[in-house]
Design a protein around this motif. Structure first.
Motif, PDB file in Angstrom:
ATOM      1  N   ARG A 171       0.830  -1.144   0.133  1.00 22.84           N
ATOM      2  CA  ARG A 171      -0.170  -0.005  -0.051  1.00 22.84           C
ATOM      3  C   ARG A 171       0.895   1.144   0.071  1.00 22.84           C
ATOM      4  NH1 ARG A 171      -3.526   3.181  -2.160  1.00 22.84           N
ATOM      5  NH2 ARG A 171      -4.568   4.467  -0.934  1.00 22.84           N
ATOM      6  N   GLY A 172       1.893   1.301   0.730  1.00 24.91           N
ATOM      7  CA  GLY A 172       2.787   2.436   0.844  1.00 24.91           C
ATOM      8  C   GLY A 172       3.397   2.725  -0.535  1.00 24.91           C
ATOM      9  N   ILE A 173       4.038   1.823  -1.364  1.00 25.33           N
ATOM     10  CA  ILE A 173       4.320   1.839  -2.731  1.00 25.33           C
ATOM     11  C   ILE A 173       3.378   2.304  -3.594  1.00 25.33           C
ATOM     12  CG2 ILE A 173       5.580   0.868  -4.700  1.00 25.33           C
ATOM     13  CD1 ILE A 173       6.993  -0.757  -2.519  1.00 25.33           C
ATOM     14  N   GLN A 174       2.173   1.944  -3.323  1.00 26.31           N
ATOM     15  CA  GLN A 174       1.016   2.516  -4.383  1.00 26.31           C
ATOM     16  C   GLN A 174       0.868   3.934  -4.001  1.00 26.31           C
ATOM     17  OE1 GLN A 174      -2.230  -0.230  -3.188  1.00 26.31           O
ATOM     18  NE2 GLN A 174      -2.211  -0.996  -5.207  1.00 26.31           N
ATOM     19  N   LEU A 175       0.850   4.432  -2.787  1.00 31.61           N
ATOM     20  CA  LEU A 175       0.846   5.750  -2.483  1.00 31.61           C
ATOM     21  C   LEU A 175       2.220   6.645  -3.176  1.00 31.61           C
ATOM     22  CD1 LEU A 175      -0.107   5.819   1.250  1.00 31.61           C
ATOM     23  CD2 LEU A 175      -1.493   6.268  -0.829  1.00 31.61           C
ATOM     24  N   ASP A 176       3.321   5.894  -3.086  1.00 25.04           N
ATOM     25  CA  ASP A 176       4.496   6.630  -3.732  1.00 25.04           C
ATOM     26  C   ASP A 176       4.342   6.683  -5.124  1.00 25.04           C
ATOM     27  OD1 ASP A 176       5.418   6.204  -1.198  1.00 25.04           O
ATOM     28  OD2 ASP A 176       6.734   4.293  -1.725  1.00 25.04           O
ATOM     29  N   THR A 177       4.029   5.637  -5.847  1.00 26.45           N
ATOM     30  CA  THR A 177       3.980   5.723  -7.344  1.00 26.45           C
ATOM     31  C   THR A 177       2.688   6.953  -7.718  1.00 26.45           C
ATOM     32  OG1 THR A 177       2.381   3.839  -7.520  1.00 26.45           O
ATOM     33  CG2 THR A 177       4.869   3.647  -7.600  1.00 26.45           C
ATOM     34  N   GLN A 178       1.639   6.955  -7.022  1.00 24.58           N
ATOM     35  CA  GLN A 178       0.603   7.993  -7.403  1.00 24.58           C
ATOM     36  C   GLN A 178       1.106   9.254  -7.165  1.00 24.58           C
ATOM     37  OE1 GLN A 178      -2.284   6.981  -8.837  1.00 24.58           O
ATOM     38  NE2 GLN A 178      -2.351   9.055  -9.249  1.00 24.58           N
ATOM     39  N   ALA A 179       1.811   9.655  -6.027  1.00 27.35           N
ATOM     40  CA  ALA A 179       2.455  10.968  -5.734  1.00 27.35           C
ATOM     41  C   ALA A 179       3.469  11.418  -6.620  1.00 27.35           C
ATOM     42  CB  ALA A 179       3.170  10.922  -4.220  1.00 27.35           C
ATOM     43  N   ASP A 182       1.296  12.200  -9.760  1.00 31.36           N
ATOM     44  CA  ASP A 182       0.707  13.507  -9.753  1.00 31.36           C
ATOM     45  C   ASP A 182       1.727  14.692  -9.885  1.00 31.36           C
ATOM     46  OD1 ASP A 182      -1.696  12.176  -9.430  1.00 31.36           O
ATOM     47  OD2 ASP A 182      -1.560  12.193  -7.054  1.00 31.36           O
ATOM     48  N   TYR A 183       2.924  14.501  -9.463  1.00 34.23           N
ATOM     49  CA  TYR A 183       4.034  15.400  -9.515  1.00 34.23           C
ATOM     50  C   TYR A 183       4.319  15.881 -10.964  1.00 34.23           C
ATOM     51  CZ  TYR A 183       8.706  17.357  -9.640  1.00 34.23           C
ATOM     52  OH  TYR A 183       9.804  18.123  -9.894  1.00 34.23           O
ATOM     53  N   LEU A 184       4.352  14.756 -11.533  1.00 36.01           N
ATOM     54  CA  LEU A 184       4.942  14.548 -12.957  1.00 36.01           C
ATOM     55  C   LEU A 184       3.869  15.603 -13.858  1.00 36.01           C
ATOM     56  CD1 LEU A 184       6.243  11.285 -14.129  1.00 36.01           C
ATOM     57  CD2 LEU A 184       7.490  13.653 -14.233  1.00 36.01           C
ATOM     58  N   LEU A 185       2.565  15.221 -13.548  1.00 33.07           N
ATOM     59  CA  LEU A 185       1.701  15.974 -14.162  1.00 33.07           C
ATOM     60  C   LEU A 185       1.442  17.666 -14.344  1.00 33.07           C
ATOM     61  CD1 LEU A 185      -1.585  13.470 -13.576  1.00 33.07           C
ATOM     62  CD2 LEU A 185       0.078  13.533 -15.846  1.00 33.07           C
ATOM     63  N   ARG A 186       2.181  17.945 -13.122  1.00 34.92           N
ATOM     64  CA  ARG A 186       2.257  19.368 -12.779  1.00 34.92           C
ATOM     65  C   ARG A 186       3.541  20.015 -13.336  1.00 34.92           C
ATOM     66  NH1 ARG A 186       0.843  17.511  -7.481  1.00 34.92           N
ATOM     67  NH2 ARG A 186       3.060  18.016  -7.102  1.00 34.92           N
ATOM     68  N   GLN A 187       4.421  19.468 -14.028  1.00 35.27           N
ATOM     69  CA  GLN A 187       5.461  19.954 -14.214  1.00 35.27           C
ATOM     70  C   GLN A 187       5.518  20.486 -15.787  1.00 35.27           C
ATOM     71  OE1 GLN A 187       7.759  20.462 -11.778  1.00 35.27           O
ATOM     72  NE2 GLN A 187       6.010  19.146 -10.808  1.00 35.27           N
ATOM     73  N   PRO A 188       6.081  21.555 -16.155  1.00 36.45           N
ATOM     74  CA  PRO A 188       6.119  22.289 -17.457  1.00 36.45           C
ATOM     75  C   PRO A 188       7.026  21.779 -18.117  1.00 36.45           C
ATOM     76  CG  PRO A 188       7.598  23.705 -15.700  1.00 36.45           C
ATOM     77  CD  PRO A 188       6.750  22.629 -14.822  1.00 36.45           C
TER      78      PRO A 188
END
Length: 334
Positions: A171-179, A182-188
């Motif tokens: 479950r922790g790694i699922q949170l990691d990969t999703q975070a 989400d970070y990538l989708l915000r990068q210019p």
């Protein structure tokens, strides 16, 4: 039968002494207790056997930098915060297509438009390592893929790996990969419509799991020497403990992930298979490939590259390894 013979016959068939019975019972009890203690130890520490974040030595204390391996691309060191408070260490390598924008007014607008146009044509490879080491150990390989495929690369350390805090778990790694996504989708520097996942060994399962949970956001997926599901692999690698398979707490299941992706969202995929893999039977990669192929819609490329002498690790030193990446990425060129 004389009296001496009768005594010997009676002694042979007489009931064992109580002390002997007690000793045998205690010995059996001790063996059973030792066995169950050993099994309890295995199951209680199963994540230590699955996530080898402390191997090789100093993997939790030292992460090589791109400069140390001659990877001179533009990049930044990233700290990604998960929803449960865990902080993850990562590198984002990108292409500075235009360079710094100079001038004012129309010239600046033109440069910005050009930069935006070129950025949208570049895929970003979101990379998931295997069960051991840290992202510093992947930098030389990342350098080659970055150069040959002309893609951005995002390397992230799971919790409990490298400089990231926390302890690894399903479950922790699922949170990691999703975070990380989400970070990538915000990068210019990142085109949100061109993210390709890449996972090696356990990382293949992690990539497919993220794909299944974000199937409408992922453009492609590459997996290397991964398994069908962890329970089946456990039964093959540890046949003596087959009966404990149902107690595995982190049930990475790649066949289930592919089924969850389904035919509507199945992206172009590449399967890299070492046919001399000494840890994961190559037939598991064949089964994953056939599963993806059966689900993919007509026209979706599902590719497999086999390496006859390839083992579980160090596939990148084999002839044709990077050629397979180039061929796969060619379909995304505009």
């Amino acid at each position: 039968m004389d009296k001496e013979s009768q005594r010997e016959h009676k002694k042979m068939w007489s009931t064992p002494k109580l002390g002997t019975i007690v000793k045998l019972a205690l010995t059996a009890l001790g063996l059973v207790t030792t066995w169950h203690t050993f099994l309890f130890y295995l199951m209680y520490n199963q994540r230590r056997f699955l996530y080898h974040s402390y191997y090789p030595q100093l993997s939790r204390a030292h992460v090589m930098t791109p400069e140390q391996v001659g990877f001179m691309a533009p990049y930044r060191t990233v700290w990604v915060d998960c929803e449960d408070g865990v902080r993850l260490h990562a590198f984002l390598f990108y292409h500075d297509d235009v360079g710094s924008v100079v001038g004012e007014g129309h010239q600046q607008d033109k440069q910005q438009a050009l930069k935006q146009s070129k950025k949208e044509k570049r895929p970003t490879l979101y990379w998931f390592q295997g069960t051991a080491g840290n992202i510093g150990h992947k930098l030389q390989q990342a350098n080659a893929i970055y150069t040959r495929c002309q893609c951005n690369i995002f390397l992230i350390s799971y919790r409990g790996y490298g400089l990231s805090n926390g302890e690894p778990s399903y479950r922790g790694i699922q949170l990691d990969t999703q975070a990380g996504l989400d970070y990538l989708l915000r990068q210019p520097e990142v085109d949100p419509g061109k993210i390709v996942l890449f996972g090696q060994s356990l990382g293949g399962a992690i990539a497919l799991d993220l794909l299944a949970r974000n199937r409408d956001l992922i453009m492609g997926c590459i997996v290397e020497n991964t398994f069908t599901d962890l329970i089946t692999l456990h039964r093959i690698v540890f046949p003596l403990f087959r009966g404990l398979s149902h107690m595995i707490s982190d049930p990475w299941d790649n066949l289930a992930s592919l089924s969850q992706v389904g035919d509507r969202y199945m992206p172009p995929m590449l399967f890299l298979s070492g046919r001399q893999d000494q840890l994961i039977p190559p037939w598991m990669m064949d089964k994953l490939y056939e599963k993806a192929k059966s689900l993919a819609r007509s026209g979706t490329q599902i590719m497999k590259k086999e390496f006859p002498t390839g083992r579980h690790i160090f596939m990148d030193i084999l002839p044709g390894y990077y050629d397979a990446f180039e061929e796969y990425f060619r379909q995304f060129q505009v």
